[in-house]
Design an enzyme around this catalytic site. Sequence first.
Site, short mmCIF file in Angstrom:
data_model
loop_
_atom_site.label_atom_id
_atom_site.label_comp_id
_atom_site.label_asym_id
_atom_site.label_seq_id
_atom_site.Cartn_x
_atom_site.Cartn_y
_atom_site.Cartn_z
N ASP A 1 0.40 0.44 13.64
CA ASP A 1 0.75 1.71 14.30
C ASP A 1 1.12 1.50 15.76
OD1 ASP A 1 -1.91 1.81 15.77
OD2 ASP A 1 -2.61 1.85 13.71
N GLU B 1 1.74 -8.13 11.78
CA GLU B 1 1.42 -7.04 10.83
C GLU B 1 2.07 -7.42 9.49
OE1 GLU B 1 -0.07 -3.73 10.45
OE2 GLU B 1 0.79 -4.11 8.48
N GLN C 1 0.83 -1.21 0.00
CA GLN C 1 0.00 0.00 0.00
C GLN C 1 0.86 1.26 0.00
OE1 GLN C 1 -2.11 -1.22 3.46
NE2 GLN C 1 -0.23 -1.53 4.61
N ASP D 1 -7.23 -5.82 14.13
CA ASP D 1 -7.12 -4.36 13.98
C ASP D 1 -6.72 -4.10 12.53
OD1 ASP D 1 -6.57 -1.68 14.14
OD2 ASP D 1 -5.02 -1.86 15.68
N GLY E 1 -1.68 -12.21 8.74
CA GLY E 1 -2.45 -12.68 9.89
C GLY E 1 -3.34 -13.87 9.55
N THR F 1 -7.24 -2.90 8.33
CA THR F 1 -7.70 -1.86 7.41
C THR F 1 -9.10 -2.25 6.93
OG1 THR F 1 -6.24 -3.07 5.92
CG2 THR F 1 -5.55 -0.89 6.49
N1 SAM Z 1 -7.38 1.57 13.06
C1 SAM Z 1 -7.32 1.36 11.70
C2 SAM Z 1 -8.54 1.58 10.89
O1 SAM Z 1 -9.63 1.06 11.19
O2 SAM Z 1 -8.42 2.32 9.92
C3 SAM Z 1 -6.54 0.17 11.33
C4 SAM Z 1 -5.13 0.51 11.57
S1 SAM Z 1 -3.87 -0.58 11.27
C5 SAM Z 1 -2.72 0.55 10.59
C6 SAM Z 1 -4.34 -1.68 9.97
C7 SAM Z 1 -3.18 -2.57 9.54
O3 SAM Z 1 -3.67 -3.83 9.10
C8 SAM Z 1 -2.34 -2.01 8.40
O4 SAM Z 1 -1.09 -1.61 8.88
C9 SAM Z 1 -2.24 -3.18 7.40
O5 SAM Z 1 -0.96 -3.30 6.82
C10 SAM Z 1 -2.62 -4.36 8.28
N2 SAM Z 1 -3.11 -5.54 7.56
C11 SAM Z 1 -3.98 -5.56 6.52
N3 SAM Z 1 -4.18 -6.84 6.11
C12 SAM Z 1 -3.42 -7.62 6.93
C13 SAM Z 1 -3.21 -9.03 7.00
N4 SAM Z 1 -3.81 -9.88 6.16
N5 SAM Z 1 -2.36 -9.50 7.97
C14 SAM Z 1 -1.75 -8.65 8.83
N6 SAM Z 1 -1.91 -7.31 8.78
C15 SAM Z 1 -2.73 -6.81 7.85
#
Ligand code: SAM
EC number: 2.5.1.16
Length: 276
Positions: A86, A106, A31, A155, A138, A157
């Site tokens: 984060d 992550e 991304q 948590d 994950g 995206t």
């Molecule tokens: N609080 C936030 C929101 O609702 O917008 C979410 C924040 S957090 C930064 C989301 C994280 O999920 C991102 O850093 C992304 O890289 C991660 N992510 C997305 N898909 C994932 C996966 N399959 N396994 C692990 N992490 C993942």
Amino acid sequence: MEVWFTEDQTKNLRISCRVREVLFSGESPFQKVAVLDTLEFGRMLTLDNVIQTNIKDEFVYHEMITHVGLNTHADPKKVLVIGGGDGGTVREIVKHKGVEKVVHVEIDQMVIDVAKKFFPELSVGFNDPRVEILVDDGIKHVKENKHTYDMIIVDSTDPVGPAVGLFSEEFYRSVYEALREDGLFVAQTESPFFNSDLITRVTSTISGIFPVTRLFQAVVPTYPGGYWTFTMGSKKYDPLAVDTEKISALDTKWYSPEIHRTAFVLQPFVKELLPK
Ligand code: SAM
């Protein structure tokens, strides 16, 4: 000249924030990652132009995705966080002294690096010796680790790109299997105003797998509509049966024993979205 960041929150709705400075802009294999210094919300993390977190309102989301579940489980020792690069969620988990181990999976190393550099107040929990960080998917992690965790926090995206699978039935089944016999999980489940179909689908899928399914809510000004939901799937404990008088005091700004109860009070239009 004024600089503004604009996110398309739906096809027909935008949010704009005035930007003092672009602190970071990069592209990972997953991304576009940016850190903006905004006048209204302070430092803000965006992924693919979607607001993830910011200094002003981050505490609401991170406290609610963490403490409601941890205070529902009688004795959570081993916790998994999926996403959440984060660090805000990990920071909240390590406030619980009884937690012995936090595994944080992550997918994107760049998000972790940016958090360490630009969001020290969120990523501070990464330094706790109980925390292990894995840069991995994950979805794969839960498939490979059965009967391991007391609590899992998703948590993620929004359901696009690598996060699509984090909202699927197959994933929720793997989460069930990755939990110990009295385990529970909490996932962020978007807006009842703009993602009502997703909430209906997810809560009905989870209730077909877990004996207890509960939706709860909080106010996050920078997320679409400002009204956000979380869903808990639990094998044994019901968050509504928790004796909130017994919840130990934590250093929080949104969550409290009272909020633990009221977060589950849903408006009729939100109740309508849930399985009957
Ligand atoms: N609080 C936030 C929101 O609702 O917008 C979410 C924040 S957090 C930064 C989301 C994280 O999920 C991102 O850093 C992304 O890289 C991660 N992510 C997305 N898909 C994932 C996966 N399959 N396994 C692990 N992490 C993942």
